[in-house]
Design a protein around this motif. Sequence first.
Motif, PDB file in Angstrom:
ATOM      1  N   SER A 118      -4.926  -3.901  -0.878  1.00  0.00           N
ATOM      2  CA  SER A 118      -6.015  -3.639   0.076  1.00  0.00           C
ATOM      3  C   SER A 118      -6.865  -4.891   0.269  1.00  0.00           C
ATOM      4  CB  SER A 118      -6.891  -2.493  -0.431  1.00  0.00           C
ATOM      5  OG  SER A 118      -6.152  -1.308  -0.573  1.00  0.00           O
ATOM      6  N   TYR A 155      -2.569  -1.283  -5.777  1.00  0.00           N
ATOM      7  CA  TYR A 155      -3.015  -0.770  -4.474  1.00  0.00           C
ATOM      8  C   TYR A 155      -4.317  -1.455  -4.038  1.00  0.00           C
ATOM      9  CZ  TYR A 155      -3.960   2.670  -0.788  1.00  0.00           C
ATOM     10  OH  TYR A 155      -4.193   3.273   0.431  1.00  0.00           O
ATOM     11  N   GLU A 156      -5.232  -1.577  -4.997  1.00  0.00           N
ATOM     12  CA  GLU A 156      -6.515  -2.231  -4.698  1.00  0.00           C
ATOM     13  C   GLU A 156      -6.291  -3.699  -4.304  1.00  0.00           C
ATOM     14  OE1 GLU A 156      -8.624  -1.619  -8.274  1.00  0.00           O
ATOM     15  OE2 GLU A 156      -9.234   0.437  -7.805  1.00  0.00           O
ATOM     16  N   LEU A 181       0.832  -1.207   0.000  1.00  0.00           N
ATOM     17  CA  LEU A 181       0.000   0.000   0.000  1.00  0.00           C
ATOM     18  C   LEU A 181       0.864   1.255   0.000  1.00  0.00           C
ATOM     19  CD1 LEU A 181      -2.806  -0.936   2.568  1.00  0.00           C
ATOM     20  CD2 LEU A 181      -3.006  -0.792   0.078  1.00  0.00           C
TER      21      LEU A 181
END
Length: 478
Positions: free
Chosen positions: A456, A452-453, A15
């Motif tokens: 996450s 990033y997703e 992240l």
Amino acid sequence: MSSTFSGLSTAYSSLVAQRQALEVAGQNIANANTEGYTRQRVSMSAVSSNTVTSLWSSSTATSGNGVTVASLERLSDQFLDSRLRTQTASAAQAEATASTLESLESVVADLTDDTGITTALSDFWNAWQDVANAPDSDSARTVLLGTAETLTIQMADAYNSFESLWDEGRTSVDAYVTEVNTTAATIADLNEQIRGITTSGGSANELIDQRDLLITQLSELTGATAVLQDDGTANVFLDGNMLVQGNSATEIVATGSYGMAAALAEPVSADAVSLQWANGNSLTLDGGTLAGVVASLQPTSEGGSISAAVDAINDLATRVADQVNAIHAAGYAIDGTTTGNDFFAIAAGTPAALGISVAISDTDLIAAGDGANGEYDGSIADAISQLSTAEDGPDSTWQTYIVDLGVATASARTRADSAEATRATAESQQLANASVDIDEEVTNMVAYQRAYEAASRVMTAMDEMLDTLINSTGLVGR
């Protein structure tokens, strides 16, 4: 044994890294049209797993511990930057040389139109021919004095025009020297800031962009070169000597007279325009606009283009005066008694083009004949009119200069255009490497966003697994 919480740490590192990469992409896009900006990239590296064996370690193979941002890279190419500066210096000097010659050509063109020197010379010789055809005509003699006066004014105006070009160049030299010193001081200040940020582990990429842009501007002015140092600073060189070393800068000065006549005097003296270091040592530039301007202000023996024009107009005035006077002094006035009079005079200690004047005010003193062939003899006036076609006459030498200037100007413009084309190619290659490509940045942003997703989602999955482990373990069978 590997910690159950290590998966959270791994996802968190992703992240952080992907967010920083997104921020850098945004910085690139924000500066897509910023002059001198060099695109940046985040360099990521994997964090390895623990490799030290401990008493309670597991023999089961484990994955790494995520990702870290290794560095923030500035995607410049020193070779391309250096090549661009070299080509910029050459193109700037060639352009300065061509521009000066074109300015001279423009002045000469004004002097060859219907109201210029060429026309004034033609009118002057024609007026002598009219006197030769009608030696007793007072109106023809009056017209002759008028055309002679016009010719002297035209030559003086030409000299003043050339002097104005020289004065403009001399003023430009001082302005360029001030700009060089100011830019060098700014580069030294940026060097100090860059070194401080770099040694503390920060990123000084934007400051490096500013400094490198200034170095390129210095190259355009002076042909300066730069050598990058390990601490992030750049040393700037002129004529093999340091203009900027780390956080210190040395000044240059322009010397020489502000008067054209003194500066162009032969032999070359201390009044000639030159460049020096602040300590008095001479400075010779390898390229740049300043080098081209200084070269144009030199005496003729040093290749000065303006000096050559001044010599040409002074030579014209001298030839007109000497050759006309040599013939006129052998003639007789209209009363057949007066002889030995000069038609023109040149003031001593004054440039010929400025000092030439008509020495006769009385039309009766114009020597039209030789005194041996009667009152209406016009042989002297006719001989003077024939100077217009003489091989070494005033017209011939003036036209030779005009032709030579035209050839030199065309050649200089060709060289300048060629140098500019080479510079443009070098700039294109440098920009292709260093400038921001919006499409590429958008593609990168999508990749970073998806990463990033995904990170996450990994963190969410790990959180759900830990929630089950912590809150549900031991409840089965109750």
